[in-house]
Write an enzyme that holds these catalytic residues in place. Structure first.
Site, PDB file in Angstrom:
ATOM      1  N   LYS A   1       0.951  -1.241   0.102  1.00 44.36           N
ATOM      2  CA  LYS A   1       0.032   0.084   0.043  1.00 44.36           C
ATOM      3  C   LYS A   1       0.695   1.236  -0.180  1.00 44.36           C
ATOM      4  CE  LYS A   1      -3.322   2.010   3.019  1.00 44.36           C
ATOM      5  NZ  LYS A   1      -4.080   2.563   4.833  1.00 44.36           N
TER       6      LYS A   1
ATOM      7  N   ASP B   1      -2.687  10.338   3.751  1.00 47.72           N
ATOM      8  CA  ASP B   1      -4.416   9.611   3.470  1.00 47.72           C
ATOM      9  C   ASP B   1      -5.266  11.171   4.179  1.00 47.72           C
ATOM     10  OD1 ASP B   1      -6.832   8.762   3.275  1.00 47.72           O
ATOM     11  OD2 ASP B   1      -5.503   7.220   4.907  1.00 47.72           O
TER      12      ASP B   1
ATOM     13  N   LYS C   1     -10.279  12.542   7.825  1.00 48.84           N
ATOM     14  CA  LYS C   1      -9.185  12.308   8.922  1.00 48.84           C
ATOM     15  C   LYS C   1     -10.261  13.323  10.228  1.00 48.84           C
ATOM     16  CE  LYS C   1      -6.134   8.505   7.635  1.00 48.84           C
ATOM     17  NZ  LYS C   1      -6.549   8.353   8.077  1.00 48.84           N
TER      18      LYS C   1
ATOM     19  N   ASP D   1       1.337   6.873   5.487  1.00 50.22           N
ATOM     20  CA  ASP D   1       0.618   5.802   4.981  1.00 50.22           C
ATOM     21  C   ASP D   1       1.153   4.358   3.696  1.00 50.22           C
ATOM     22  OD1 ASP D   1      -1.280   4.603   6.047  1.00 50.22           O
ATOM     23  OD2 ASP D   1      -3.015   5.706   4.584  1.00 50.22           O
TER      24      ASP D   1
ATOM     25  N   ASP E   1     -12.245   6.741   3.550  1.00 48.48           N
ATOM     26  CA  ASP E   1     -10.882   6.670   4.236  1.00 48.48           C
ATOM     27  C   ASP E   1     -10.906   5.213   4.470  1.00 48.48           C
ATOM     28  OD1 ASP E   1      -8.596   7.530   5.480  1.00 48.48           O
ATOM     29  OD2 ASP E   1      -9.787   7.420   7.824  1.00 48.48           O
TER      30      ASP E   1
ATOM     31  N   GLU F   1      -9.415   3.555   1.891  1.00 47.63           N
ATOM     32  CA  GLU F   1      -8.660   3.458   0.746  1.00 47.63           C
ATOM     33  C   GLU F   1      -7.143   2.443   0.208  1.00 47.63           C
ATOM     34  OE1 GLU F   1      -5.449   4.727   2.903  1.00 47.63           O
ATOM     35  OE2 GLU F   1      -7.141   5.468   3.070  1.00 47.63           O
TER      36      GLU F   1
ATOM     37  N   ARG G   1      -6.811  -0.337   0.965  1.00 45.92           N
ATOM     38  CA  ARG G   1      -7.728  -1.601   0.291  1.00 45.92           C
ATOM     39  C   ARG G   1      -8.138  -1.973  -0.802  1.00 45.92           C
ATOM     40  NH1 ARG G   1     -12.427  -1.911   5.722  1.00 45.92           N
ATOM     41  NH2 ARG G   1     -10.466  -1.118   6.268  1.00 45.92           N
TER      42      ARG G   1
END
Length: 528
Positions: free
Chosen positions: A290, A295, A302, A313, A372, A374, A376
């Site tokens: 990933k 993010d 967030k 991230d 959020d 995201e 996956r």
């Protein structure tokens, strides 16, 4: 990078800024550990008593500095705690030695040379001390933005970036740099096994530091295209093959997950394939990382206090990238392909909205209930693509869920797989490599929670067990017959607290040691 040398000299005779010795916690006070006999002799056999007078107990992580006695070439003795004295006939385990060596390296920041006279009984213990000392010596070079990358020259052309870099460099002059050289007392430079262990430690730690540098780089200096350029530059240096899919290629290929996450940002997404092959390899591994370079949470923004460190991230992609390069440098007899799913998750008029449906690579559709969640989505595209090459196993690595941090804390990553034996093997490999992990289940009853009335599945399910739900989602994109593992490194990937052992503040390079050890096992024909 801190230099590593193997020394046959006595700890008393070696010229260095400090000599490092181990001290354990005994029933009646501190006990000087093996390896420090020459140093103890210089103190008339009273080193333990002197340390106790100074308040030393031998507790793990404890550091005590004292002036050297006459007869020692080094002017300073640094005693580092090893914890409890091991049971009779048992030596210190590898992780204890790694942490002690790392603690000592951090304490010697700014020094030119440290002589490490810690307990070295064999090649394995020498390797542990070497790894810990080198890992602990890391400092992030703020003057380059990301520790000296391929894009520094590009940044230097930008007046604002150049000024920022100069200001950072001037500020950094006030700080100590890393320990310049680690001399391993008790190492055997003419012994092939010791020499190989030292070379492995140096290559491994240099690649872990590559990952750390990338993770620590501010997001305005590392967007998806920048990250892809880093991979291409490293590939050229180490003879690896790369393929970079830009936004046009991603659209043509139908990578709806990566595009959907990245469409709200002015910095478009990328999917990078970086591959190492060995002519005698019998096993093939695919690693998927990933790579969300920042993010914000997207439209599902967030809350304040949860986005300041979201440059980290992309830690999974950094770990995958570093692992592939490390495998090449070590010449492992395995085929290893890394997939870096890179995007920036931002809110804007073009961003994916909660309730939108994305058509993923391979044809499945996903209802996005939370933008959020995201990670996956980008992983799903990359896992599907990786599966088309039919590797023996796929392992994805991601800072995926806050739920995993709540479950396992800040120092342990979770392991989920579609194969129980593989899950056990990954846990054992992580422990062997010195990384804390825990096997987690994928309960079948949680699958129903990601059903969607408008798509094949949703990107969110039950709130309780959210880390497991994320794993169940990813499992849906693994091709039949392929062994798959998922490492959720959300806890240990970025250390917001103070440094400890060999772990620095900021990016840690979590999972690299586990993945490299997995590749080494695969090279030996063992995938668990």
């Amino acid at each position: 990078m801190t230099a590593l040398t193997l020394s046959t000299s006595s700890a008393a005779a070696l010229r260095a800024d400090a000599v490092v010795v181990g001290v354990a916690k005994g029933a009646k006070g501190p006990v000087v550990a093996a390896g420090a006999e020459a140093v103890d002799k210089a103190f008339g056999g009273k080193l333990a008593a002197v340390l106790e007078t100074l308040g030393a107990t031998g507790a793990e992580g404890e550091v005590t500095k004292l002036p050297a006695a006459s007869g020692l070439k080094a002017p300073v003795v640094l005693a580092v705690g090893l914890g409890d004295v091991p049971a009779k006939d048992d030596g210190y385990d590898a992780e204890t030695l790694r942490r002690a060596a790392g603690t000592a390296s951090r304490a010697l920041s700014g020094s030119k040379k440290g002589a490490f006279a810690l307990p070295i009984e064999d090649v394995a213990s020498a390797a542990a001390v070497a790894e810990g000392a080198l890992l602990g010596a890391y400092t992030y070079d703020k003057s380059n933005g990301n520790g000296g990358s391929a894009k520094d020259s590009k940044n230097a052309k930008n007046t604002k970036n150049a000024k920022n870099a100069k200001d950072a460099k001037d500020a950094d002059k006030k700080n100590n740099g890393p320990l310049a050289e680690v001399a391993l007392v008790g190492g055997k430079p003419r012994d092939k096994a010791y020499k190989a262990a030292a070379e492995r430690a140096s290559a491994l730690v240099e690649e872990i530091n590559r990952a750390r540098d990338l993770i620590n780089t501010p997001s305005n200096l590392l967007n998806p295209a920048d990250f892809a350029a880093e991979a291409v530059a490293a590939a050229k240096e180490h003879g690896l093959k790369t393929e970079v899919l830009d936004e046009k290629a991603l659209k043509k290929g139908g990578y709806g997950g990566i595009l959907g996450v990245g469409q709200g940002s002015e910095a478009p997404p990328r999917l990078v394939r970086i591959a190492y092959t060995h002519p005698k390899a019998e096993k093939t591994l695919a690693l998927v990382g990933k790579g969300i370079t920042y993010d914000s949470g997207g439209i599902s923004l967030k809350p304040a206090g949860h986005n300041e460190t979201m440059k980290c991230d992309m830690s999974g992609a950094a770990a995958v990238f570093a692992t592939v390069v490390a495998a090449a440098r070590l010449g492992l007899r395995v085929n290893l392909t890394g997939w870096l799913a890179l995007a920036e998750n931002m809110p804007s008029g073009s961003a994916t909205r909660p309730g939108d449906v994305l058509s993923m690579y391979g044809g499945k559709t996903v209802e996005v209930l939370n933008t959020d969640a995201e990670g996956r989505l980008v992983l799903a595209d990359a896992i599907t693509r990786a599966g088309e090459e039919k590797p023996d196993a796929i392992v994805d690595v991601a800072t995926l869920t806050g739920a995993m941090v709540l479950a396992l804390g800040n120092r342990t990553f979770g392991i989920m797989t579609n194969d129980e034996a593989f899950r056990t093997s990954l846990h054992e490999i992580a422990e062997e490599a010195g990384e804390q992990s825990w096997p987690m289940p994928l309960p079948t009853h949680l699958r129903k929670g990601i059903d969607s009335p408008v798509a094949d599945l949703a990107n969110m399910g039950e709130r309780m067990g959210g880390g497991l739900v994320a794993g169940i989602f990813l499992k849906e994109f693994v091709a039949d017959g392929i062994t798959w593992g998922h490492l959720d490194i959300a806890g240990p990937a970025f250390n917001e607290a103070g440094p400890f052992g060999y772990t620095p503040k900021g990016g840690t390079g979590a999972a690299v040691r586990t993945l490299v050890r997995l590749a080494e096992r695969a090279a030996d024909g063992d995938l668990g």
